[in-house]
Scaffold this motif. Sequence first.
Motif, PDB file in Angstrom:
ATOM      1  N   MET A 152       0.815  -1.218   0.000  1.00  0.00           N
ATOM      2  CA  MET A 152       0.000   0.000   0.000  1.00  0.00           C
ATOM      3  C   MET A 152       0.851   1.272   0.000  1.00  0.00           C
ATOM      4  O   MET A 152       0.514   2.263  -0.652  1.00  0.00           O
ATOM      5  CB  MET A 152      -0.883  -0.034   1.250  1.00  0.00           C
ATOM      6  CG  MET A 152      -1.924   1.033   1.370  1.00  0.00           C
ATOM      7  SD  MET A 152      -2.831   0.825   2.938  1.00  0.00           S
ATOM      8  CE  MET A 152      -3.780  -0.680   2.617  1.00  0.00           C
ATOM      9  N   TRP A 153       2.006   1.240   0.729  1.00  0.00           N
ATOM     10  CA  TRP A 153       2.767   2.462   0.986  1.00  0.00           C
ATOM     11  C   TRP A 153       4.109   2.564   0.267  1.00  0.00           C
ATOM     12  O   TRP A 153       4.718   3.638   0.244  1.00  0.00           O
ATOM     13  CB  TRP A 153       3.022   2.599   2.485  1.00  0.00           C
ATOM     14  CG  TRP A 153       1.829   3.040   3.258  1.00  0.00           C
ATOM     15  CD1 TRP A 153       0.910   2.250   3.899  1.00  0.00           C
ATOM     16  CD2 TRP A 153       1.381   4.383   3.473  1.00  0.00           C
ATOM     17  NE1 TRP A 153      -0.055   3.018   4.493  1.00  0.00           N
ATOM     18  CE2 TRP A 153       0.207   4.333   4.257  1.00  0.00           C
ATOM     19  CE3 TRP A 153       1.866   5.626   3.081  1.00  0.00           C
ATOM     20  CZ2 TRP A 153      -0.489   5.477   4.653  1.00  0.00           C
ATOM     21  CZ3 TRP A 153       1.191   6.778   3.474  1.00  0.00           C
ATOM     22  CH2 TRP A 153       0.026   6.691   4.255  1.00  0.00           C
ATOM     23  N   GLU A 154       4.601   1.485  -0.337  1.00  0.00           N
ATOM     24  CA  GLU A 154       5.937   1.553  -0.932  1.00  0.00           C
ATOM     25  C   GLU A 154       5.967   2.522  -2.124  1.00  0.00           C
ATOM     26  O   GLU A 154       4.932   2.812  -2.742  1.00  0.00           O
ATOM     27  CB  GLU A 154       6.397   0.160  -1.367  1.00  0.00           C
ATOM     28  CG  GLU A 154       5.545  -0.507  -2.422  1.00  0.00           C
ATOM     29  CD  GLU A 154       5.951  -1.957  -2.643  1.00  0.00           C
ATOM     30  OE1 GLU A 154       7.040  -2.342  -2.185  1.00  0.00           O
ATOM     31  OE2 GLU A 154       5.182  -2.706  -3.275  1.00  0.00           O
ATOM     32  N   PRO A 155       7.140   3.072  -2.467  1.00  0.00           N
ATOM     33  CA  PRO A 155       7.245   4.069  -3.544  1.00  0.00           C
ATOM     34  C   PRO A 155       6.655   3.616  -4.873  1.00  0.00           C
ATOM     35  O   PRO A 155       6.043   4.416  -5.585  1.00  0.00           O
ATOM     36  CB  PRO A 155       8.754   4.304  -3.655  1.00  0.00           C
ATOM     37  CG  PRO A 155       9.289   3.988  -2.299  1.00  0.00           C
ATOM     38  CD  PRO A 155       8.439   2.864  -1.787  1.00  0.00           C
ATOM     39  N   THR A 156       6.824   2.340  -5.210  1.00  0.00           N
ATOM     40  CA  THR A 156       6.320   1.852  -6.498  1.00  0.00           C
ATOM     41  C   THR A 156       4.793   1.773  -6.538  1.00  0.00           C
ATOM     42  O   THR A 156       4.209   1.574  -7.605  1.00  0.00           O
ATOM     43  CB  THR A 156       6.891   0.454  -6.809  1.00  0.00           C
ATOM     44  OG1 THR A 156       6.619  -0.429  -5.714  1.00  0.00           O
ATOM     45  CG2 THR A 156       8.398   0.525  -7.021  1.00  0.00           C
ATOM     46  N   SER A 158      11.413   5.788   2.700  1.00  0.00           N
ATOM     47  CA  SER A 158      10.975   5.132   1.466  1.00  0.00           C
ATOM     48  C   SER A 158       9.454   5.033   1.488  1.00  0.00           C
ATOM     49  O   SER A 158       8.886   4.187   2.174  1.00  0.00           O
ATOM     50  CB  SER A 158      11.608   3.742   1.365  1.00  0.00           C
ATOM     51  OG  SER A 158      11.139   3.058   0.230  1.00  0.00           O
ATOM     52  N   SER A 159       8.789   5.898   0.708  1.00  0.00           N
ATOM     53  CA  SER A 159       7.327   5.940   0.738  1.00  0.00           C
ATOM     54  C   SER A 159       6.770   6.534  -0.540  1.00  0.00           C
ATOM     55  O   SER A 159       7.416   7.381  -1.175  1.00  0.00           O
ATOM     56  CB  SER A 159       6.867   6.797   1.928  1.00  0.00           C
ATOM     57  OG  SER A 159       5.465   6.994   1.912  1.00  0.00           O
ATOM     58  N   ARG A 160       5.583   6.117  -0.889  1.00  0.00           N
ATOM     59  CA  ARG A 160       4.859   6.800  -1.955  1.00  0.00           C
ATOM     60  C   ARG A 160       4.623   8.241  -1.496  1.00  0.00           C
ATOM     61  O   ARG A 160       4.556   8.541  -0.305  1.00  0.00           O
ATOM     62  CB  ARG A 160       3.552   6.084  -2.267  1.00  0.00           C
ATOM     63  CG  ARG A 160       2.510   6.160  -1.155  1.00  0.00           C
ATOM     64  CD  ARG A 160       1.305   5.270  -1.421  1.00  0.00           C
ATOM     65  NE  ARG A 160       0.598   5.613  -2.657  1.00  0.00           N
ATOM     66  CZ  ARG A 160      -0.274   4.818  -3.258  1.00  0.00           C
ATOM     67  NH1 ARG A 160      -0.577   3.633  -2.721  1.00  0.00           N
ATOM     68  NH2 ARG A 160      -0.856   5.183  -4.374  1.00  0.00           N
ATOM     69  N   GLY A 161       4.451   9.131  -2.445  1.00  0.00           N
ATOM     70  CA  GLY A 161       4.269  10.535  -2.091  1.00  0.00           C
ATOM     71  C   GLY A 161       2.857  11.047  -2.277  1.00  0.00           C
ATOM     72  O   GLY A 161       2.530  12.160  -1.851  1.00  0.00           O
ATOM     73  N   ASP A 162       1.994  10.230  -2.903  1.00  0.00           N
ATOM     74  CA  ASP A 162       0.644  10.700  -3.215  1.00  0.00           C
ATOM     75  C   ASP A 162      -0.332  10.368  -2.088  1.00  0.00           C
ATOM     76  O   ASP A 162      -1.280   9.611  -2.266  1.00  0.00           O
ATOM     77  CB  ASP A 162       0.161  10.125  -4.552  1.00  0.00           C
ATOM     78  CG  ASP A 162       0.227   8.603  -4.615  1.00  0.00           C
ATOM     79  OD1 ASP A 162       0.952   8.000  -3.792  1.00  0.00           O
ATOM     80  OD2 ASP A 162      -0.442   8.026  -5.488  1.00  0.00           O
ATOM     81  N   TYR A 163      -0.048  10.918  -0.925  1.00  0.00           N
ATOM     82  CA  TYR A 163      -0.950  10.754   0.217  1.00  0.00           C
ATOM     83  C   TYR A 163      -1.019  12.081   0.962  1.00  0.00           C
ATOM     84  O   TYR A 163      -0.191  12.976   0.735  1.00  0.00           O
ATOM     85  CB  TYR A 163      -0.462   9.628   1.143  1.00  0.00           C
ATOM     86  CG  TYR A 163       0.804   9.939   1.915  1.00  0.00           C
ATOM     87  CD1 TYR A 163       0.738  10.394   3.236  1.00  0.00           C
ATOM     88  CD2 TYR A 163       2.072   9.783   1.347  1.00  0.00           C
ATOM     89  CE1 TYR A 163       1.884  10.677   3.961  1.00  0.00           C
ATOM     90  CE2 TYR A 163       3.222  10.063   2.058  1.00  0.00           C
ATOM     91  CZ  TYR A 163       3.122  10.512   3.365  1.00  0.00           C
ATOM     92  OH  TYR A 163       4.264  10.802   4.070  1.00  0.00           O
TER      93      TYR A 163
END
Length: 336
Positions: free
Chosen positions: A132-136, A181-186
């Motif tokens: 759910m949260w990883e950059p990819t 290390s995280s997705r940024g669209d939150y």
Amino acid sequence: MLQLLTFLATLTLSFNFVSPAYAQVPVIRIDGSSTVFPITEAMAEEYQTMKRGKVRVTVGISGTGGGFKKFCRGETDVQNASRPIQAAEIKKCEEKGVRFLELPIAFDATAIIVSPKNTWLKSITTDELKKMWEPTAQGKILLWSDVNPAWPKEKMKLFGAGSDSGTFDYFTEAIMGKSKSSRGDYTASEDDNTLVTGVANDLNALGYIPLAYAEENIAKLRIVPVVGGPKSPKKNEPIIPARKTVESGEYFPLSRPVFIYVNEKSLAKAEILEFTNFFLQNCPTIVPEVKYVALPAAAYKIGQDHVKARKVGTVFGGHTEIGVKVEDLMKRESAK
């Protein structure tokens, strides 16, 4: 909550400056983690009451990372931290000649939260959190069903800590295996109240916040049990964060110690030495009052011994470690 606390801290500062005489009293400067803020603010209030206006304590909230920037420049006396000091921060402190004492003060947990209206998410695994949260995942994992086919085909709305937060650092280290290390669209915020409000009002939202804030808003939220996986003491069993499961290490991997760091030079000032000892002496009562998990009494005695002996440095080697238990922390502190 964070906005309110910041406003109150600013209001207190403004009020204190009304009196020229009061403005000249010694000042203890504290900044850093919003997670640790409730503990330190409570300590500051109790200490200032005891001193009857003879010492002023200011407590800022710029996040663990932002706070260490100030601390390692020698701008603050005490640093609130929801993770251990990192190698790059140690280097900055060394460059400025700042030596520090690392004092564990409590255990905290990162709670996974959803709206009470969400009745279908009974638990969540660390693998699902990673997916759910990883950059990819950014731009690709958008629906709940993208994470788990058994979940609704509805768009997820994610809420979490900002990148200067120690909670962000710890969550990403624990779940992704790499800090930051995280997705940024939150929706990212240092204001936990923003995260609480966003999740509480949306059936399809999920977020992570410090357990103390989750418990404070339990009427608005539901805390989701986490399955820690093969490294967890309970392996495939869903565990809810609570004092017992944090103390035992069962709530894995999202339990962690939190700290204050004290500038060694600042301890030469009588009021800062007194405040530091006051802090450690009062942790057993104040820490639980603000919904955190207190350490064993012996841990605070070890801390006081380290203050007396001026034991500088960190037992964490400049990096965050996942799954440190209370008993492990005690052994390290005793051997320091």
